[in-house]
Write a protein that holds these residues in place. Structure first.
Motif, PDB file in Angstrom:
ATOM      1  N   ARG A  65     -13.299  73.878  -7.993  1.00 47.64           N
ATOM      2  CA  ARG A  65     -12.095  74.390  -6.243  1.00 47.64           C
ATOM      3  C   ARG A  65     -13.492  74.605  -5.491  1.00 47.64           C
ATOM      4  O   ARG A  65     -12.646  74.613  -4.213  1.00 47.64           O
ATOM      5  CB  ARG A  65     -12.088  75.577  -7.248  1.00 47.64           C
ATOM      6  N   GLU A  66     -14.363  74.491  -5.156  1.00 49.75           N
ATOM      7  CA  GLU A  66     -15.336  74.475  -3.413  1.00 49.75           C
ATOM      8  C   GLU A  66     -15.232  73.588  -3.297  1.00 49.75           C
ATOM      9  O   GLU A  66     -15.511  73.186  -1.973  1.00 49.75           O
ATOM     10  CB  GLU A  66     -17.119  74.909  -4.478  1.00 49.75           C
ATOM     11  N   THR A 109     -12.619  71.292  -3.081  1.00 48.68           N
ATOM     12  CA  THR A 109     -10.612  71.509  -2.674  1.00 48.68           C
ATOM     13  C   THR A 109     -11.124  73.013  -2.520  1.00 48.68           C
ATOM     14  O   THR A 109      -9.337  73.302  -1.717  1.00 48.68           O
ATOM     15  CB  THR A 109      -9.999  71.182  -3.503  1.00 48.68           C
ATOM     16  N   VAL A 112     -15.728  74.916 -13.286  1.00 46.62           N
ATOM     17  CA  VAL A 112     -14.321  75.210 -12.620  1.00 46.62           C
ATOM     18  C   VAL A 112     -14.755  76.022 -11.168  1.00 46.62           C
ATOM     19  O   VAL A 112     -13.980  74.894  -9.894  1.00 46.62           O
ATOM     20  CB  VAL A 112     -13.582  75.817 -13.839  1.00 46.62           C
ATOM     21  N   ASP A 167     -11.249  75.913  -2.709  1.00 41.88           N
ATOM     22  CA  ASP A 167     -10.611  77.068  -3.846  1.00 41.88           C
ATOM     23  C   ASP A 167      -9.026  76.610  -3.524  1.00 41.88           C
ATOM     24  O   ASP A 167      -8.531  77.741  -4.287  1.00 41.88           O
ATOM     25  CB  ASP A 167     -10.733  78.284  -3.292  1.00 41.88           C
ATOM     26  N   ARG A 224      -7.993  75.242 -16.187  1.00 41.08           N
ATOM     27  CA  ARG A 224      -8.626  76.492 -15.281  1.00 41.08           C
ATOM     28  C   ARG A 224      -8.657  75.957 -13.847  1.00 41.08           C
ATOM     29  O   ARG A 224      -8.362  76.910 -11.826  1.00 41.08           O
ATOM     30  CB  ARG A 224      -9.574  77.679 -15.058  1.00 41.08           C
ATOM     31  N   ALA A 225      -9.126  74.674 -13.014  1.00 43.59           N
ATOM     32  CA  ALA A 225      -9.645  74.387 -11.912  1.00 43.59           C
ATOM     33  C   ALA A 225      -8.105  73.131 -11.824  1.00 43.59           C
ATOM     34  O   ALA A 225      -8.442  73.031 -10.118  1.00 43.59           O
ATOM     35  CB  ALA A 225     -10.629  72.658 -12.165  1.00 43.59           C
ATOM     36  N   GLY A 282      -7.715  74.096  -6.315  1.00 40.78           N
ATOM     37  CA  GLY A 282      -7.939  72.785  -7.106  1.00 40.78           C
ATOM     38  C   GLY A 282      -7.581  71.858  -6.740  1.00 40.78           C
ATOM     39  O   GLY A 282      -6.894  71.390  -6.158  1.00 40.78           O
ATOM     40  N   LYS A 325      -5.100  73.133  -9.461  1.00 39.28           N
ATOM     41  CA  LYS A 325      -4.155  74.224  -8.240  1.00 39.28           C
ATOM     42  C   LYS A 325      -3.252  74.721  -8.826  1.00 39.28           C
ATOM     43  O   LYS A 325      -1.864  74.236 -10.275  1.00 39.28           O
ATOM     44  CB  LYS A 325      -3.902  73.210  -6.929  1.00 39.28           C
TER      45      LYS A 325
END
Length: 366
Positions: free
Chosen positions: A245-246, A248, A241, A250, A274-275, A252, A277
């Motif tokens: 996120r890193e 995108t 996750v 953060d 959870r990844a 997602g 957005k």
């Protein structure tokens, strides 16, 4: 009476038997297709081995799912199709009369079944023998509505993969993937996953993130578009996750596409949701995954992230995809065709059962 060559599934888990059958005659609203290619994917091995919870046709039965070929004859009530047309034959047979079919959701047909393969619906199991010849046959008969015309620019070996490429296409449409979108693919090195990457690139996704295990195949996926595709091994990175996120900012991803193979664990799916957005979607197509998918109530309420399922495609979607492939918008040149004659059908089955990865297209040529 004319006999044709076929391959039958006699006992799940045992070798298919090559033999003959009577050449079929199309009904008033059917087409008779001379089979040029029958595609095999890893789930073909699973179904033939009995590793499926779904109903099989009456055995022994002529096996085989995806077919591409040329129409040889049409029924008396067929309009718009003719002998000589090159077609992909959609194996998903629907009743056209149930509530779901009547409202345009043929993918959810209450009586649906896959010709020559299996039925995921209880009711559909009783209709599996309605069209008894699967794709491992020199000829198949199908309802005229199941024949999707192919332009000359699409070769028939490639078209015999359209069932699973079409599955990914329909799923990405359901996830609202489009230009500027970001996509995370769980199971990216498999049949559905590699297809999803090619389709997403054609749809204009700016970033595609892929999760898998085989490092060599992951690198091949990345090379499909090195500036837009990034991959990671789930055996080397534990915080997937955080990794997504890193990449995108953060935010997602807009969509997560879950296409794990048989035996996959739903816990990984739950984690990767959870990844996504806020406002994004997860689309699940992995029929062999074990476990449950669940989200906290407040996460769904506050972030509007939820999971949807996607089983197959409809006629409009497969035609849409064919147009995009023909125009070169969706590039399927990554496919490496490995062909087998009907006499070597069991070799093909064993090879695809070893899961060679989504770049290899295993085809039986009857």
């Amino acid at each position: 009476m004319t006999n044709i060559n076929v391959a039958r599934l006699v006992t799940p888990g045992k070798p298919l038997e090559v033999g003959t059958a009577e050449k079929p005659v199309p009904g008033p609203k059917d087409v008779l297709v001379k089979v040029a290619a029958c595609g095999f994917v890893p789930n073909t091995f699973n179904v033939a081995s009995g590793y499926t919870p779904f109903a099989l046709p009456t055995l022994p039965g002529v096996f085989g799912l995806d077919v591409a070929g040329t129409i040889e004859a049409v029924g008396t009530h067929v309009v718009g199709l003719k002998a000589g047309d090159r077609v992909y034959v959609d194996p998903w047979h629907t009743c056209e009369t149930c509530h779901q079919c009547r409202r345009g959701r043929t993918d959810l047909c209450q009586n649906g079944y896959f010709r020559g393969y299996m039925s995921p619906t209880v009711a559909g199991g009783q209709w599996l023998d309605q069209y008894p010849l699967g794709g491992l046959s020199e000829y198949v008969v199908a309802p005229h509505t199941k024949a999707a015309r192919l332009p000359e620019s699409i070769d028939l070996l490639t078209a015999s993969r359209f069932g699973y490429i079409g599955t990914s296409f329909a799923a990405l449409l359901k996830g609202n993937l489009g230009p500027g979108s970001t996509l995370l693919v769980n199971g990216v090195t498999g049949t559905l996953g590699v297809a999803a990457v090619a389709i997403a690139l054609g749809m204009g996704a700016t970033k595609v993130l892929g999760v898998g295990r085989n490092r060599e195949l992951l690198e091949r996926v990345r090379q499909m578009a090195p500036s837009r595709v990034e991959t990671v091994s789930s055996e080397e990175v534990t915080d997937l996750v955080g990794w997504a996120r890193e990449r995108t900012g953060d935010l997602g991803v807009d969509m997560m596409y879950d296409c794990l193979g048989v035996g996959g664990d739903a816990e990984g799916t739950n984690t990767l949701i959870r990844a996504i957005k806020a406002g994004g979607r997860a689309v699940l197509v992995a029929g062999g995954v074990v476990g449950d998918v669940g989200q906290p109530y407040m996460d769904v309420l506050m972030n509007d992230v939820h999971a949807a399922g996607s089983v197959w495609f409809n006629a409009a979607e497969i035609d849409h995809m064919i147009d995009m492939v023909a125009a070169g918008v969706i590039d399927l040149s990554f496919l490496e065709h490995r062909t087998y004659p009907l006499s070597e059908v069991n070799d093909a089955l064993q090879f695809v059962g070893a899961r060679p990865g989504g770049f290899v297209n295993v085809v039986v040529v009857p």
